[in-house]
Design a protein around this motif. Structure first.
Motif, mmCIF file in Angstrom:
data_model
loop_
_atom_site.group_PDB
_atom_site.id
_atom_site.type_symbol
_atom_site.label_atom_id
_atom_site.label_comp_id
_atom_site.label_asym_id
_atom_site.label_seq_id
_atom_site.Cartn_x
_atom_site.Cartn_y
_atom_site.Cartn_z
ATOM 1 N N ARG A 73 0.903 -1.109 -0.047
ATOM 2 C CA ARG A 73 0.005 -0.125 0.063
ATOM 3 C C ARG A 73 0.774 1.097 -0.102
ATOM 4 O O ARG A 73 0.814 2.351 -0.658
ATOM 5 C CB ARG A 73 -0.814 -0.130 1.201
ATOM 6 N N ILE A 74 1.995 1.238 0.718
ATOM 7 C CA ILE A 74 2.803 2.380 0.713
ATOM 8 C C ILE A 74 3.616 2.463 -0.360
ATOM 9 O O ILE A 74 3.408 3.930 -0.694
ATOM 10 C CB ILE A 74 3.663 2.102 1.981
ATOM 11 N N THR A 75 4.067 1.671 -0.944
ATOM 12 C CA THR A 75 4.864 1.767 -2.142
ATOM 13 C C THR A 75 4.194 1.688 -3.429
ATOM 14 O O THR A 75 5.034 2.198 -4.479
ATOM 15 C CB THR A 75 5.902 0.748 -2.071
ATOM 16 N N HIS A 76 3.140 1.428 -3.515
ATOM 17 C CA HIS A 76 2.154 1.220 -4.738
ATOM 18 C C HIS A 76 2.801 0.177 -5.617
ATOM 19 O O HIS A 76 2.814 0.403 -6.726
ATOM 20 C CB HIS A 76 1.874 2.501 -5.236
ATOM 21 N N ARG A 77 3.408 -0.839 -5.076
ATOM 22 C CA ARG A 77 4.156 -1.878 -5.977
ATOM 23 C C ARG A 77 3.527 -3.252 -5.395
ATOM 24 O O ARG A 77 3.076 -3.421 -4.406
ATOM 25 C CB ARG A 77 5.587 -2.000 -5.278
ATOM 26 N N SER A 109 16.377 0.668 -3.863
ATOM 27 C CA SER A 109 15.083 0.473 -4.909
ATOM 28 C C SER A 109 13.851 1.474 -4.409
ATOM 29 O O SER A 109 12.970 1.061 -5.120
ATOM 30 C CB SER A 109 14.974 -0.953 -5.082
ATOM 31 N N GLY A 110 13.814 1.877 -3.281
ATOM 32 C CA GLY A 110 12.684 2.444 -2.805
ATOM 33 C C GLY A 110 11.891 1.500 -1.979
ATOM 34 O O GLY A 110 10.744 1.789 -1.786
ATOM 35 N N ALA A 111 12.216 0.356 -1.950
ATOM 36 C CA ALA A 111 11.472 -0.576 -0.971
ATOM 37 C C ALA A 111 11.482 -0.624 0.514
ATOM 38 O O ALA A 111 12.260 0.129 0.920
ATOM 39 C CB ALA A 111 11.892 -2.262 -1.580
ATOM 40 N N LEU A 112 10.884 -1.168 1.046
ATOM 41 C CA LEU A 112 10.593 -1.248 2.546
ATOM 42 C C LEU A 112 11.655 -2.437 3.145
ATOM 43 O O LEU A 112 11.271 -3.678 2.617
ATOM 44 C CB LEU A 112 9.298 -1.014 3.316
ATOM 45 N N LEU A 113 12.111 -2.594 4.303
ATOM 46 C CA LEU A 113 12.796 -3.578 4.765
ATOM 47 C C LEU A 113 11.880 -4.161 6.123
ATOM 48 O O LEU A 113 11.436 -3.313 6.933
ATOM 49 C CB LEU A 113 14.138 -3.209 5.428
#
Length: 177
Positions: free
Chosen positions: A12-16, A85-89
């Motif tokens: 939801r946060i990253t729209h990925r 890459s703009g992803a979350l850990l």
């Protein structure tokens, strides 16, 4: 379930729509993750730590620390790979007491940390599941699952449901909002 909710939250946060989970994450956790994401159109990749990659479609990388095999993951390398890459850990743990000897997940740049508290000696609650925890950066608080419902049994043996996490807005009357 908290780890699976963290994956949905990252999406939801990253729209990925891609989640990368290391293959050293508990098989039980992988099964729950697959169940939660299957109907959401989110692709889940299970990869070895050597093959962990994140691209512009990756919402998060999920790591278990210590992992299912009892080994420690290289969180510094994974954090760089993830955030570039703009992803979350997302760090999941079944042994939070280990962080008494290790650096806390926040020191590794974890965006979301989930886990279970059974290893802390907390017993089953009224016949229900073990306690769990879910933590994230303050900027993501509004994206946390707001209606996590726990099922339990009361002292008379009747089934009861309890909202275990609610947003404050659920209790504000419309005229006072």
């Amino acid at each position: 379930t908290a780890m699976a909710e963290a994956a949905l939250m990252a999406s939801r946060i990253t729209h990925r729509n891609r989640v990368v989970a290391l293959d050293t994450v508990s098989p039980r956790y992988h099964q729950v993750l697959q169940t939660y994401t299957k109907s959401q159109g989110i692709e889940v990749l299970s990869v070895s730590r050597e093959n962990a990659r994140a691209d512009k479609q990756t919402a998060c990388i999920i790591v278990q620390q210590p992992n299912f095999l009892g080994e420690l993951e290289d969180l510094t390398t994974l954090e760089k790979l993830t955030h570039q890459s703009g992803a979350l850990l997302v760090i999941a743990t079944s042994t939070p007491i280990a962080f008494g000897m290790l650096k806390p997940p926040a020191d590794y740049g974890a965006d979301v940390v989930t886990g279970e508290c059974q290893s802390l000696g907390i017993p089953l609650s009224f016949g229900g599941p073990y306690a769990g925890f879910f933590a994230c950066h303050e900027q993501f608080l509004r994206q946390m699952p707001g209606r996590i419902v726990g099922k339990t049994t009361d002292t008379r043996g009747q089934t009861g449901y309890v909202l275990t996490l609610q947003t404050r807005e659920q209790h504000i009357r419309r005229e006072q909002a």
